[in-house]
Scaffold this motif. Structure first.
Motif, PDB file in Angstrom:
ATOM      1  N   HIS A  95       0.890  -1.723  -0.160  1.00 18.82           N
ATOM      2  CA  HIS A  95       0.177  -0.408   0.027  1.00 18.82           C
ATOM      3  C   HIS A  95       0.828   1.163   0.476  1.00 18.82           C
ATOM      4  O   HIS A  95       0.588   2.557  -0.797  1.00 18.82           O
ATOM      5  CB  HIS A  95      -0.810   0.012   1.348  1.00 18.82           C
ATOM      6  CG  HIS A  95      -1.750  -1.389   1.409  1.00 18.82           C
ATOM      7  ND1 HIS A  95      -2.188  -2.056   0.211  1.00 18.82           N
ATOM      8  CD2 HIS A  95      -1.311  -2.876   2.250  1.00 18.82           C
ATOM      9  CE1 HIS A  95      -2.843  -2.997   0.579  1.00 18.82           C
ATOM     10  NE2 HIS A  95      -2.386  -3.498   1.821  1.00 18.82           N
ATOM     11  N   LEU A  96       1.589   0.925   1.017  1.00 19.12           N
ATOM     12  CA  LEU A  96       3.087   2.026   0.816  1.00 19.12           C
ATOM     13  C   LEU A  96       3.314   3.159  -0.306  1.00 19.12           C
ATOM     14  O   LEU A  96       3.499   3.785  -1.383  1.00 19.12           O
ATOM     15  CB  LEU A  96       3.817   1.748   1.693  1.00 19.12           C
ATOM     16  CG  LEU A  96       4.864   3.266   2.450  1.00 19.12           C
ATOM     17  CD1 LEU A  96       4.112   4.579   3.166  1.00 19.12           C
ATOM     18  CD2 LEU A  96       5.407   3.278   2.943  1.00 19.12           C
ATOM     19  N   LEU A  97       3.853   1.409  -1.320  1.00 19.65           N
ATOM     20  CA  LEU A  97       4.306   1.576  -2.277  1.00 19.65           C
ATOM     21  C   LEU A  97       3.797   2.316  -3.346  1.00 19.65           C
ATOM     22  O   LEU A  97       4.165   2.951  -4.510  1.00 19.65           O
ATOM     23  CB  LEU A  97       4.853   0.528  -3.042  1.00 19.65           C
ATOM     24  CG  LEU A  97       6.804  -0.185  -2.294  1.00 19.65           C
ATOM     25  CD1 LEU A  97       6.861  -1.478  -2.823  1.00 19.65           C
ATOM     26  CD2 LEU A  97       7.503   0.812  -2.513  1.00 19.65           C
ATOM     27  N   GLU A  98       2.860   1.909  -3.907  1.00 21.81           N
ATOM     28  CA  GLU A  98       1.493   2.326  -5.114  1.00 21.81           C
ATOM     29  C   GLU A  98       1.257   3.805  -4.108  1.00 21.81           C
ATOM     30  O   GLU A  98       0.982   4.658  -5.214  1.00 21.81           O
ATOM     31  CB  GLU A  98      -0.282   1.635  -4.021  1.00 21.81           C
ATOM     32  CG  GLU A  98      -0.703   2.260  -5.103  1.00 21.81           C
ATOM     33  CD  GLU A  98      -2.305   1.355  -5.136  1.00 21.81           C
ATOM     34  OE1 GLU A  98      -3.101   1.913  -5.870  1.00 21.81           O
ATOM     35  OE2 GLU A  98      -2.387  -0.229  -4.195  1.00 21.81           O
ATOM     36  N   ALA A 104       5.350   9.978  -6.330  1.00 19.30           N
ATOM     37  CA  ALA A 104       6.455  10.377  -7.682  1.00 19.30           C
ATOM     38  C   ALA A 104       5.954  10.617  -9.241  1.00 19.30           C
ATOM     39  O   ALA A 104       6.783  11.836  -9.678  1.00 19.30           O
ATOM     40  CB  ALA A 104       7.031   9.105  -8.055  1.00 19.30           C
ATOM     41  N   VAL A 105       4.831   9.910  -9.776  1.00 18.22           N
ATOM     42  CA  VAL A 105       4.360  10.914 -10.662  1.00 18.22           C
ATOM     43  C   VAL A 105       3.313  12.533 -10.708  1.00 18.22           C
ATOM     44  O   VAL A 105       3.987  13.039 -11.570  1.00 18.22           O
ATOM     45  CB  VAL A 105       2.678   9.891 -11.171  1.00 18.22           C
ATOM     46  CG1 VAL A 105       2.102  10.215 -12.220  1.00 18.22           C
ATOM     47  CG2 VAL A 105       4.638   8.685 -11.362  1.00 18.22           C
ATOM     48  N   TYR A 106       2.714  12.498  -9.627  1.00 19.26           N
ATOM     49  CA  TYR A 106       1.499  13.815  -9.739  1.00 19.26           C
ATOM     50  C   TYR A 106       1.951  14.783  -8.956  1.00 19.26           C
ATOM     51  O   TYR A 106       1.924  16.079  -8.596  1.00 19.26           O
ATOM     52  CB  TYR A 106       0.279  13.260  -9.672  1.00 19.26           C
ATOM     53  CG  TYR A 106      -0.083  12.657 -10.201  1.00 19.26           C
ATOM     54  CD1 TYR A 106      -0.433  12.571 -11.571  1.00 19.26           C
ATOM     55  CD2 TYR A 106      -0.340  10.841  -9.948  1.00 19.26           C
ATOM     56  CE1 TYR A 106      -1.614  12.222 -12.389  1.00 19.26           C
ATOM     57  CE2 TYR A 106      -0.978  10.511 -10.556  1.00 19.26           C
ATOM     58  CZ  TYR A 106      -1.504  10.931 -12.137  1.00 19.26           C
ATOM     59  OH  TYR A 106      -2.276  10.151 -13.430  1.00 19.26           O
ATOM     60  N   GLU A 107       2.917  14.583  -7.802  1.00 22.83           N
ATOM     61  CA  GLU A 107       4.147  15.444  -6.880  1.00 22.83           C
ATOM     62  C   GLU A 107       2.244  16.971  -6.827  1.00 22.83           C
ATOM     63  O   GLU A 107       2.649  18.068  -6.473  1.00 22.83           O
ATOM     64  CB  GLU A 107       4.750  16.269  -7.476  1.00 22.83           C
ATOM     65  CG  GLU A 107       6.233  15.612  -7.990  1.00 22.83           C
ATOM     66  CD  GLU A 107       7.076  16.005  -9.025  1.00 22.83           C
ATOM     67  OE1 GLU A 107       6.806  16.925  -8.925  1.00 22.83           O
ATOM     68  OE2 GLU A 107       7.949  15.565  -9.959  1.00 22.83           O
ATOM     69  N   PRO A 108       1.750  16.340  -5.406  1.00 23.70           N
ATOM     70  CA  PRO A 108       0.929  17.105  -5.005  1.00 23.70           C
ATOM     71  C   PRO A 108       1.803  17.771  -4.040  1.00 23.70           C
ATOM     72  O   PRO A 108       2.764  18.096  -3.700  1.00 23.70           O
ATOM     73  CB  PRO A 108      -0.190  16.236  -3.977  1.00 23.70           C
ATOM     74  CG  PRO A 108       0.981  14.898  -3.472  1.00 23.70           C
ATOM     75  CD  PRO A 108       1.863  14.798  -4.968  1.00 23.70           C
ATOM     76  N   GLU A 109       0.727  18.905  -3.933  1.00 23.30           N
ATOM     77  CA  GLU A 109       1.594  20.444  -3.176  1.00 23.30           C
ATOM     78  C   GLU A 109       2.137  19.817  -1.879  1.00 23.30           C
ATOM     79  O   GLU A 109       2.649  20.514  -1.395  1.00 23.30           O
ATOM     80  CB  GLU A 109       0.313  21.679  -3.584  1.00 23.30           C
ATOM     81  CG  GLU A 109       0.753  22.969  -2.653  1.00 23.30           C
ATOM     82  CD  GLU A 109      -0.079  23.757  -2.873  1.00 23.30           C
ATOM     83  OE1 GLU A 109      -0.200  24.474  -1.981  1.00 23.30           O
ATOM     84  OE2 GLU A 109      -0.985  24.291  -3.648  1.00 23.30           O
ATOM     85  N   LYS A 110       0.832  19.378  -1.190  1.00 24.34           N
ATOM     86  CA  LYS A 110       1.418  18.645   0.562  1.00 24.34           C
ATOM     87  C   LYS A 110       1.108  17.621   0.206  1.00 24.34           C
ATOM     88  O   LYS A 110       0.624  16.175   0.311  1.00 24.34           O
ATOM     89  CB  LYS A 110       0.424  18.909   1.493  1.00 24.34           C
ATOM     90  CG  LYS A 110       0.173  20.590   1.478  1.00 24.34           C
ATOM     91  CD  LYS A 110      -0.792  20.600   2.590  1.00 24.34           C
ATOM     92  CE  LYS A 110      -0.981  22.449   2.407  1.00 24.34           C
ATOM     93  NZ  LYS A 110      -2.066  22.800   3.594  1.00 24.34           N
TER      94      LYS A 110
END
Length: 128
Positions: A95-98, A104-110
């Motif tokens: 779950h943590l890897l997912e 890594a792909v979307y780089e959310p703000e927080k």
């Protein structure tokens, strides 16, 4: 080997045309620099000889030229490591890897807040 000598302000030439070093010259002419010592000849290394494998006994079930028969693959990989590592690998890591792949792909703000929410939602899905 012929060396072409250039007249420099830091060197003086004597009567025979040989340059004398000036006390403040940081770069002495090539013929005045120390020569590297030749390396000693080292004997060649002996090749590594692998030990001879033990002879196959006459009571063996198969001849040495016959490959071993494949065994059935287990349904799940064999757990390795200590009990703590086994628990983390089974319950947390997938779950943590997912969640980290998404980060890594979307780089959310927080990212930490997003990962915390993701794990909370995943916990409700998996554990009920």
């Amino acid at each position: 080997m012929d060396v072409e000598m250039k007249t420099e302000t830091s060197a003086e030439t004597n009567m025979n045309g040989i340059q004398a070093l000036h006390p403040t010259d940081p770069n002495p002419p090539p013929q005045m620099q120390p020569q590297m010592q030749p390396q000693m000849h080292q004997p060649p290394m002996q090749p590594f000889l692998a030990p001879t494998p033990p002879a196959v006994s006459a009571t063996s079930a198969r001849p040495g030229s016959m490959p071993p028969q494949p065994t059935a693959r287990p349904e799940k990989p064999v757990a390795h490591g200590g009990p703590t590592r086994q628990f983390l690998n089974q319950a947390i890591t997938p779950h943590l890897l997912e969640g980290m792949k998404y980060l890594a792909v979307y780089e959310p703000e927080k990212p930490l807040l997003w990962l915390a929410d993701f794990l909370k939602d995943r916990s409700k899905e998996v554990e009920g």
